[in-house]
Design a protein around this motif. Structure first.
Motif, short mmCIF file in Angstrom:
data_model
loop_
_atom_site.label_atom_id
_atom_site.label_comp_id
_atom_site.label_asym_id
_atom_site.label_seq_id
_atom_site.Cartn_x
_atom_site.Cartn_y
_atom_site.Cartn_z
N SER A 80 0.82 -1.21 0.00
CA SER A 80 0.00 0.00 0.00
C SER A 80 0.86 1.26 0.00
O SER A 80 0.59 2.22 -0.74
CB SER A 80 -0.93 0.00 1.21
OG SER A 80 -1.70 1.18 1.27
N ALA A 81 1.91 1.27 0.81
CA ALA A 81 2.77 2.46 0.90
C ALA A 81 3.51 2.71 -0.41
O ALA A 81 3.74 3.87 -0.79
CB ALA A 81 3.76 2.30 2.04
N LEU A 82 3.88 1.66 -1.12
CA LEU A 82 4.62 1.83 -2.37
C LEU A 82 3.77 2.52 -3.44
O LEU A 82 4.30 3.03 -4.42
CB LEU A 82 5.12 0.48 -2.88
CG LEU A 82 6.23 -0.17 -2.06
CD1 LEU A 82 6.52 -1.58 -2.57
CD2 LEU A 82 7.51 0.67 -2.06
N TYR A 83 2.45 2.53 -3.27
CA TYR A 83 1.58 3.20 -4.23
C TYR A 83 1.79 4.71 -4.24
O TYR A 83 1.45 5.38 -5.21
CB TYR A 83 0.11 2.93 -3.88
CG TYR A 83 -0.49 1.72 -4.52
CD1 TYR A 83 -1.55 1.85 -5.42
CD2 TYR A 83 -0.04 0.44 -4.24
CE1 TYR A 83 -2.12 0.74 -6.01
CE2 TYR A 83 -0.61 -0.67 -4.81
CZ TYR A 83 -1.65 -0.53 -5.71
OH TYR A 83 -2.22 -1.63 -6.29
N SER A 84 2.30 5.28 -3.16
CA SER A 84 2.38 6.73 -3.04
C SER A 84 3.74 7.16 -2.52
O SER A 84 4.15 6.75 -1.43
CB SER A 84 1.29 7.24 -2.10
OG SER A 84 1.44 8.61 -1.83
N GLN A 85 4.43 8.02 -3.27
CA GLN A 85 5.72 8.51 -2.83
C GLN A 85 5.62 9.24 -1.49
O GLN A 85 6.54 9.21 -0.68
CB GLN A 85 6.32 9.44 -3.89
CG GLN A 85 7.70 9.95 -3.57
CD GLN A 85 8.36 10.65 -4.73
OE1 GLN A 85 9.15 10.06 -5.44
NE2 GLN A 85 8.04 11.91 -4.93
N ALA A 86 4.46 9.87 -1.24
CA ALA A 86 4.27 10.62 -0.01
C ALA A 86 4.23 9.71 1.22
O ALA A 86 4.39 10.18 2.35
CB ALA A 86 2.96 11.42 -0.08
N LYS A 87 4.05 8.40 1.02
CA LYS A 87 3.98 7.46 2.14
C LYS A 87 5.31 6.79 2.46
O LYS A 87 5.42 6.05 3.43
CB LYS A 87 2.93 6.37 1.86
CG LYS A 87 1.50 6.86 1.80
CD LYS A 87 0.56 5.68 1.57
CE LYS A 87 -0.89 6.12 1.55
NZ LYS A 87 -1.81 4.97 1.33
N LEU A 88 6.32 7.02 1.62
CA LEU A 88 7.56 6.25 1.76
C LEU A 88 8.33 6.60 3.03
O LEU A 88 8.90 5.72 3.68
CB LEU A 88 8.44 6.46 0.53
CG LEU A 88 7.85 5.97 -0.81
CD1 LEU A 88 8.85 6.17 -1.94
CD2 LEU A 88 7.42 4.51 -0.72
N ALA A 89 8.37 7.88 3.39
CA ALA A 89 9.06 8.26 4.62
C ALA A 89 8.37 7.64 5.83
O ALA A 89 9.03 7.17 6.77
CB ALA A 89 9.12 9.78 4.76
#
Length: 537
Positions: free
Chosen positions: A327-336
């Motif tokens: 799920s996190a890999l879907y959005s660059q904003a979630k990577l941190a």
């Protein structure tokens, strides 16, 4: 395309018995195109407010537009397509309507009329039109259960990443019960959910708003809608943007191989995330101290046999861990945020302590790992909360009709071990994305489908967009999409994310010029996203 919503090396033969093939037909004589310009009723728009809790901006209209349930019987039962439009802010310079689909399949596009992905110039020149495809959310949602309790009783027995024989058997048994419920409760709509029907609906809507040609933006699964339209109605293409692309030829010919390659895409995105995290280092990337690859693999392998109980009592399992990483890999904003969660879990595993003995700072850090204990639904659930069962089951209803799968659900279990050797984090996860298709009441082998040709020369160039490290639809798919289409150009973005429009000013300028001026971008461009996932502290 939601794996959160998402394959057997046994090759599946291309289904041709009931599939639609139009290779011998001239342009616009593809199935469904013969009556392309037959008159249809106009859309009956009514002013509406997308957020009743706020003052009405006075620029939105809504409608429910009837389309045939079965295009072989166009005068028969109808399905209502829920539509919302944001009227062009400069009516004197209005070009037409920009239709949008967010993917899924099963994604609700209704509220996309309010999207800010497109700039002010696009909003001034186009009516932005969002819609829920047939069987989705507000558009006669396809439902396999009558109550949430019935649904939970089935889904509660499914394991996202089953390892043991008991977990595999329970998951496959639950999938069978799920399809039995679909057969009992979904009604005749379940036989008419393939993408060819969505495209026919879209062309009706295009005519109903008075546009001579289609302007469309499709994301993820929406790229299949756009590419299918370009080949069924090539002369009706004004401008089609497809972002986060599927490989249409593979998807419509071999569902298992397509899913296997999806697992590879998730692995590529994960590997790049770990490399960029380590290059940034801590504290820019919280997981960046030491060998990020070794640390991640150690966590995953630990969870294969031993769930981790966090200080607050929540439990991280292999399934919840894999789902949250995907799920996190879907959005660059979630990577941190993902990096913080992984580091917190790593600290719990490497330095276990009794919760009562942990220092306050350590306890706070461990709390970051709580997100990794939360299960992520495979399919989208966006139906309004207006019934005892608020979900809709369109994700599998579309996929099982479009993608040919084996009729033996054990085929999915049989390939899981092999796939995870090449894709250790996501191979098994992806192998169990669609076992229900083995017993689906309306499978691809019986469905009317568009399976090509994919190379019809559209009246105008299609704009294909691909992120280099798109997890759900790997970059290779975007390259194939451009190659398979008869008139398309590919623009690339160096980003770890699913879909790119709205994430790069440079890309959005190309998008604006393409939509407004019909200026196709130059081929071979590689753009950067606006944001760094691990900015300097």
């Amino acid at each position: 395309m939601s794996t959160l919503a998402g394959a057997v090396t046994c090759a599946l033969a291309l289904v041709t018995g009931s599939a639609v093939a139009a290779s011998a037909a001239p342009a616009d004589q593809a199935p469904g195109a013969a009556a392309a310009e037959a008159k249809v009723d106009p859309v009956a728009w009514t002013p509406c407010n997308p957020d009743p809790s706020k003052p009405d901006p006075g620029v939105y209209d809504c409608a429910v537009y009837p389309v045939p349930l079965d295009y072989d019987n166009p005068d028969g039962e109808k399905v209502g397509i829920a539509m919302m439009r944001r009227r062009a802010s400069d009516p004197s310079k209005r070009i037409g309507s920009l239709f949008m689909n967010p993917g899924g399949p099963g994604g609700s596009g209704y509220m996309w009329a309010t999207t800010t992905r497109f700039g002010a110039e696009v909003q001034s020149r186009f009516d932005l039109v969002g819609f829920d495809p047939r069987g989705v959310a507000r558009s006669n949602p396809l439902k396999c259960f009558k109550t949430q309790e019935e649904a939970d009783a089935v889904s509660g027995r499914m394991v996202g990443v089953p390892i043991t024989r008991a977990e595999i058997d329970a998951t496959l048994d639950a999938d069978q019960d799920y399809t039995d419920a679909c057969s009992k409760n979904a009604g005749p709509l379940i036989e008419h959910m393939s993408t060819i029907n969505v495209v026919r609906d879209l062309d009706r809507m295009r005519r109903a708003v008075g546009d001579a040609q289609l302007t469309f933006a499709g994301f993820s699964y929406g790229t299949l809608i756009g590419s299918t339209y370009a080949n069924m109605y090539p002369s009706k293409v004004r401008a089609i943007i497809i972002d986060g692309n599927v490989d249409p030829a593979l998807r419509l010919s071999d569902g298992m191989e397509y899913d296997r390659q999806r697992a590879d895409g998730f692995e590529l995105a994960l590997d790049e995330f770990l490399k960029r995290c380590q290059a940034a280092g801590a504290p820019r990337c919280a997981f960046g101290e030491g060998d990020t690859r070794a640390k991640f693999d150690g966590l995953r392998d630990h969870l294969r046999t031993t769930p981790v109980t966090l200080p607050g009592g929540t439990k991280v399992t292999l399934s919840t861990f894999t789902e949250q990483v995907a799920s996190a890999l879907y959005s660059q904003a979630k990577l941190a945020g993902l990096a913080k969660q992984l580091q917190a879990l790593y600290q719990v595993v490497e330095k276990p302590s009794a919760p009562g003995l942990m220092a306050p700072k350590a306890t706070a850090a461990a709390d970051d790992a709580n997100q990794l204990a939360v299960s992520v639904p495979r399919a989208l659930r966006e139906a309004p909360a207006d019934s005892p069962y608020t979900g809709d089951d369109s994700y599998l209803a579309v996929n099982c009709q479009d993608k040919p799968y084996p009729s033996n659900d054990r085929a999915f279990a049989n390939v899981a071990r092999k796939w995870e050797k090449a894709a250790p984090t996501f191979g098994r996860y992806q192998a169990f994305d669609a076992p229900a298709c083995a017993s689906w009441p309306a499978p691809a082998v019986d469905a009317e489908r568009f399976t090509g040709p994919w190379n019809r020369k559209s009246a105008n160039t299609v704009m294909v967009i691909g992120n280099l490290y798109d997890p759900a639809t790997q970059y290779k798919f975007a390259q194939r999409m451009q190659e398979e289409l008869g008139n398309a150009v590919l623009v690339s973005v160096d980003s770890i994310e699913h879909c790119a429009v709205g994430r790069s000013k440079a890309l959005n300028e190309l998008v604006t010029r393409y939509l407004v001026d019909q200026k196709a971008p130059a081929a071979g461009q590689l753009l950067k996203p606006d944001l760094d996932p691990f900015p300097a502290v």
